[in-house]
Design an enzyme around this catalytic site. Structure first.
Site, PDB file in Angstrom:
ATOM      1  N   GLN A 145       0.828  -1.198   0.000  1.00  0.00           N
ATOM      2  CA  GLN A 145       0.000   0.000   0.000  1.00  0.00           C
ATOM      3  C   GLN A 145       0.867   1.254   0.000  1.00  0.00           C
ATOM      4  O   GLN A 145       1.863   1.344   0.715  1.00  0.00           O
ATOM      5  CB  GLN A 145      -0.928   0.021   1.218  1.00  0.00           C
ATOM      6  CG  GLN A 145      -2.056  -0.990   1.156  1.00  0.00           C
ATOM      7  CD  GLN A 145      -3.169  -0.604   0.185  1.00  0.00           C
ATOM      8  OE1 GLN A 145      -3.090   0.411  -0.509  1.00  0.00           O
ATOM      9  NE2 GLN A 145      -4.200  -1.425   0.109  1.00  0.00           N
ATOM     10  N   GLU A 168      -1.492 -15.034  -4.343  1.00  0.00           N
ATOM     11  CA  GLU A 168      -0.972 -13.846  -5.029  1.00  0.00           C
ATOM     12  C   GLU A 168      -0.426 -14.232  -6.402  1.00  0.00           C
ATOM     13  O   GLU A 168       0.193 -15.291  -6.554  1.00  0.00           O
ATOM     14  CB  GLU A 168       0.121 -13.188  -4.182  1.00  0.00           C
ATOM     15  CG  GLU A 168       0.930 -12.115  -4.861  1.00  0.00           C
ATOM     16  CD  GLU A 168       0.094 -10.945  -5.350  1.00  0.00           C
ATOM     17  OE1 GLU A 168       0.365 -10.462  -6.457  1.00  0.00           O
ATOM     18  OE2 GLU A 168      -0.827 -10.526  -4.615  1.00  0.00           O
ATOM     19  N   ASP A 214      -8.424  -8.318  -1.353  1.00  0.00           N
ATOM     20  CA  ASP A 214      -7.944  -6.963  -1.651  1.00  0.00           C
ATOM     21  C   ASP A 214      -7.480  -6.946  -3.107  1.00  0.00           C
ATOM     22  O   ASP A 214      -6.284  -6.882  -3.385  1.00  0.00           O
ATOM     23  CB  ASP A 214      -6.804  -6.605  -0.692  1.00  0.00           C
ATOM     24  CG  ASP A 214      -6.332  -5.165  -0.845  1.00  0.00           C
ATOM     25  OD1 ASP A 214      -6.988  -4.402  -1.571  1.00  0.00           O
ATOM     26  OD2 ASP A 214      -5.290  -4.816  -0.248  1.00  0.00           O
ATOM     27  N   CYS A 221     -10.455  -0.831  -3.813  1.00  0.00           N
ATOM     28  CA  CYS A 221      -9.854   0.462  -4.117  1.00  0.00           C
ATOM     29  C   CYS A 221     -10.703   1.230  -5.121  1.00  0.00           C
ATOM     30  O   CYS A 221     -10.520   2.431  -5.301  1.00  0.00           O
ATOM     31  CB  CYS A 221      -8.429   0.294  -4.632  1.00  0.00           C
ATOM     32  SG  CYS A 221      -8.309  -0.737  -6.089  1.00  0.00           S
TER      33      CYS A 221
END
Length: 613
Positions: free
Chosen positions: A422, A472, A521, A549
Site C-alpha cells: 500500500q 498472489e 484486496d 480500491c
C-alpha cells in the site's frame, strides 16, 4: 488493491495505441480507408494519414487487425462477449465494448484470426440478435489528432481542461499549480471537506448496491426494507470515514515519466501535465507537489541531472524513439530508498547498454547522485510495447540491496521492485486494523488472504488465528511474503502463487476448518467471477471482508455475492452488514472501501429468506 491512483499513473497515460512485438502477418491493404464509429474514425478525411503514421512503423499493433461487431444484445458485459468469442474458437487480442450503442471493437493478433472472426460471427444469432461484422478503421493517434483539431502542429501542448478550484483560466496559472490540479486535484480543498466528499461517494455506491440486491435477489426484499429503514436508505450501516494520519508526503511509491518539460526544458522527470489522448506529452517536475515525499524528490532531481548529461534522448510515445522511459521511486520509514530506471535500448549494442548501467552505478554510489541516498538501484529494459505493464519485466540489480524494508503494525516487511505494498503506510495501518476488527477472528479461525501482495494483511492477523493462507499472482511478492512470515516468527502462514481464479477454488476445497474467513484486496477491476462463484459454493465460508480500491468497478462482485442462487451461482448468498471508507489517498478523490459480507443463514428466523426447496 490500489497501488497507484490514476492521477499518479504514468504508464497508463501512454497513448491508446498499443504497439507490440512484431508478428508474422499482413496488415490491411488500406487501413485508413474504412469508415466506422471508432474514436476519431468517423468523418475523418483520408488525407489525414499522419494520424495513422504509427501503423506504418516497424512495429506490430493489433489496431490493423480490427473489426466492428454490430447489433449486440442489450445488457451484455465484457466477459459475456469474450466467452461468446472463445466459444466460437476465436482468440481476440483486445475488446472494447460500446455498451449503450450495442456494438464492439475487437482486435486480433493477425489477419488470419481477424478474417476467421468475420466469417464465423457474421450472421450468427445471439440472444435474439443477428450479429454483423465489418472491418474497422484503426484508432487515430490521439496526440496527432488533437494537434490537427487545435490547428497546433508545434509543441503539442494544448491547455489542459481541468481547472483549479476557484480559478477560471488554467492557462494563466503557474506550472506548479497546474500540475497540482492534475495529480492532487483536491489540494486546495480543506481536508474535512475531502473526507465528506469521499464518504458521500461510498454512500452513493451503497445506494446502487441496495438497488441491485433488490433486483437480483427478491427473497432479500423484506430484509432489505428493514435495513433501508435503519440505515438511511442503504443496505447496511455506513460508518464514519477513517482519515489518513498523514495528508502530505504520504506516497511511498511514485512513478515518474520522462519527457520534454512544459517549460521547454528537455529530459524532464516528473508528472504529465495531461494525458496523451488529450493531446499532451509535456512533463512538470514534482518539486512542488504535496503528496510526494522529500526523499523521492531528491532522487528525481539527481536522476534528471544525470540523464541531461547523457547523449540518449527521452522516449517518445508519439514516434516510439528514444531511450529514457520512466523512474519509479520507493521509500520507507526505515530510511531505505529504491530507484527503478526504465530504459529502452532500441538498437543500441549490448556493450553500450551495459555501459549505461555502469555509469548509473558510479553516479549513484560515488558521484553526485550519492547524496540522494539510494540504497537499492534497479535497471529495467523495456521494448516497444509502450503500454504494457511492468510487472513481468525483469529488474537488473545495479547496486545496493535487492529489496527495501518497511515497518507496519510492529512488523517488518521486505519489498521487491514489483511487489505490491500500500502506497500510504500510516493509512494502511488504519485500514488493516479495521479489517482485523471486522473479520471477528479467534484462535480457531482460518484466514484466506486473496491478492495478498507481500502478505501484509495475513501476516498482521496471523498471531490471532489458527492458519493464514495467502494467494498472489506476482511471484516476487510471494517470495517476499514467505520471507516476511519467517522474519516475523510465524509458522502458521502459507502462500500460493497463481491466478486467484485458478488457485482459490483448489485451496477452498481442501479446507476442512469450520471457521473460515476470506479477506480479499483485489486490483481495481475486482475479483474474477470464478473466485466469486467458488466463494458462494464454499458453504463453510461464512464471512468475507472485501477491500475495494474502486468500489464502483467491484460492483459486479458485490452483486454476485448477494444474488439469488441459480444453476450458475450455487450456495447461499451473502449480504452486506458494514461499510466504511478509509482515506489512503489524501488530496485526490480516491479512497479504499471496506465491506463486510456475511453468509445468509436460512435456518434463522430473521434471515429474511426462505430456503430453496
Amino acid at each position: 488493491m490500489a497501488d497507484v491512483p490514476p492521477e499518479s499513473s504514468v504508464l497508463n497515460e501512454e497513448p491508446c495505441i498499443k504497439p507490440e512485438p512484431p508478428q508474422e502477418s499482413k496488415p490491411l491493404e488500406d487501413p485508413t480507408a474504412e469508415k466506422s464509429k471508432d474514436e476519431g474514425g468517423e468523418g475523418e478525411e483520408s488525407s489525414s494519414s499522419d494520424v495513422y503514421r504509427y501503423i506504418k512503423e516497424d512495429l506490430f499493433t493489433s489496431e490493423i487487425f480490427k473489426v466492428e461487431i454490430q447489433n449486440l444484445p442489450k445488457y451484455i458485459g465484457f466477459n459475456d462477449l469474450k466467452k461468446f468469442l472463445n466459444k466460437h474458437r476465436l482468440n481476440p487480442h483486445k475488446i472494447k465494448l460500446m455498451g449503450k450503442q450495442m456494438f464492439a471493437f475487437v482486435t486480433f493478433k493477425n489477419q488470419e484470426d481477424r478474417d476467421k472472426a468475420m466469417k464465423v460471427v457474421h450472421g450468427v444469432q445471439w440472444k435474439g440478435k443477428v450479429l454483423s461484422v465489418r472491418l474497422a478503421k484503426p484508432k487515430a493517434d490521439p496526440l496527432l489528432r488533437k494537434r490537427r483539431q487545435d490547428g497546433d502542429v508545434g509543441d503539442g501542448q494544448p491547455t489542459p481542461k481541468r481547472l483549479a478550484e476557484g480559478h477560471e483560466d488554467a492557462e494563466d496559472l503557474p506550472l506548479s499549480v497546474r500540475i497540482a490540479n492534475v495529480v492532487t486535484p483536491l489540494w486546495q480543498v480543506p481536508y474535512q471537506e475531502q473526507l465528506r466528499r469521499k464518504e458521500q461517494e461510498v454512500e452513493s455506491v451503497l445506494h446502487v448496491l441496495t438497488r441491485e440486491i433488490g433486483n437480483s435477489n427478491k427473497a432479500m426484499l423484506p430484509w432489505l426494507f428493514v435495513q433501508k429503514e435503519k440505515n438511511k436508505g442503504v443496505c447496511c450501516a455506513l460508518e464514519p470515514i477513517r482519515p489518513s494520519p498523514a495528508q502530505t508526503e504520504y506516497r511511498n511509491k511514485c512513478e515518474f515519466v520522462i519527457g520534454t518539460g512544459a517549460d521547454g526544458e528537455d529530459k524532464t522527470v516528473g508528472f504529465r501535465l495531461g494525458k496523451y489522448k488529450g493531446g499532451s506529452c509535456s512533463v512538470v517536475s514534482p518539486s512542488d507537489t504535496i503528496h510526494v515525499p522529500a526523499a523521492a524528490k531528491r532522487v528525481v532531481l539527481a536522476f534528471q541531472n544525470y540523464i541531461r548529461t547523457t547523449p540518449y534522448a527521452v522516449y517518445s510515445p508519439e514516434t516510439y524513439e528514444g531511450h529514457w522511459r520512466q523512474l519509479t521511486v520507493r521509500t520507507s520509514r526505515t530510511n531505505q530508498i529504491m530507484a527503478i530506471i526504465f530504459f529502452n535500448p532500441q538498437k543500441l549494442p549490448e556493450d553500450e547498454t551495459v555501459s549505461v548501467k555502469e555509469s548509473l552505478r558510479r553516479y549513484f554510489t560515488d558521484g553526485e547522485g550519492k547524496d540522494s541516498r539510494v540504497t537499492s538501484l534497479h535497471f529495467v529494459r523495456m521494448g516497444q510495447r509502450t503500454s504494457a505493464g511492468t510487472e513481468d519485466l525483469p529488474c537488473e540489480l545495479v547496486t545496493g540491496d535487492a529489496w527495501i524494508h518497511e515497518e507496519l503494525l510492529g512488523l517488518r516487511f521486505r519489498i521487491s521492485p514489483h511487489s505490491f505494498f500500500q502506497t500510504n503506510t500510516e493509512a494502511a495501518e488504519v485500514l488493516y486494523s479495521s479489517v482485523g476488527e471486522w473479520a471477528q477472528l479467534d484462535h480457531d479461525s482460518t484466514v484466506l488472504d486473496v491478492c495478498c501482495g507481500t502478505g501484509t494483511i495475513g501476516i498482521s492477523l496471523a498471531k490471532r488465528v489458527r492458519k493464514v493462507i495467502g494467494i498472489e499472482l506476482c511471484q516476487e511478492a510471494v517470495d517476499d511474503a514467505k520471507v516476511n512470515a519467517q522474519a516475523n516468527g510465524l509458522t502458521n502462514v502459507e502462500f500460493h502463487c497463481g491466478k486467484a481464479e485458478d488457485v482459490f477454488p483448489t485451496v477452498l476445497s481442501a479446507l476442512v476448518s469450520p471457521n473460515v474467513t476470506a479477506i480479499v484486496d483485489p486490483p481495481r477491476a475486482g475479483l474474477h467471477s470464478k473466485v466469486i462463484l467458488a466463494i458462494r459454493r464454499a458453504e463453510h465460508l461464512k464471512r468475507l471482508v472485501y477491500v475495494a480500491c474502486n468500489a464502483k468497478a467491484a460492483m459486479n462482485n458485490f452483486v454476485d455475492l448477494c444474488r439469488a442462487p441459480s444453476n450458475r451461482v450455487r450456495g447461499a448468498p451473502f449480504r452486506p452488514v458494514r461499510a466504511m471508507a478509509v482515506d489512503l489517498f489524501p488530496q485526490t478523490m480516491h479512497c479504499e472501501t471496506i465491506l463486510l459480507f456475511e453468509r445468509v443463514d436460512y435456518g434463522t428466523e430473521n434471515s429474511g429468506l426462505k430456503p430453496t426447496p
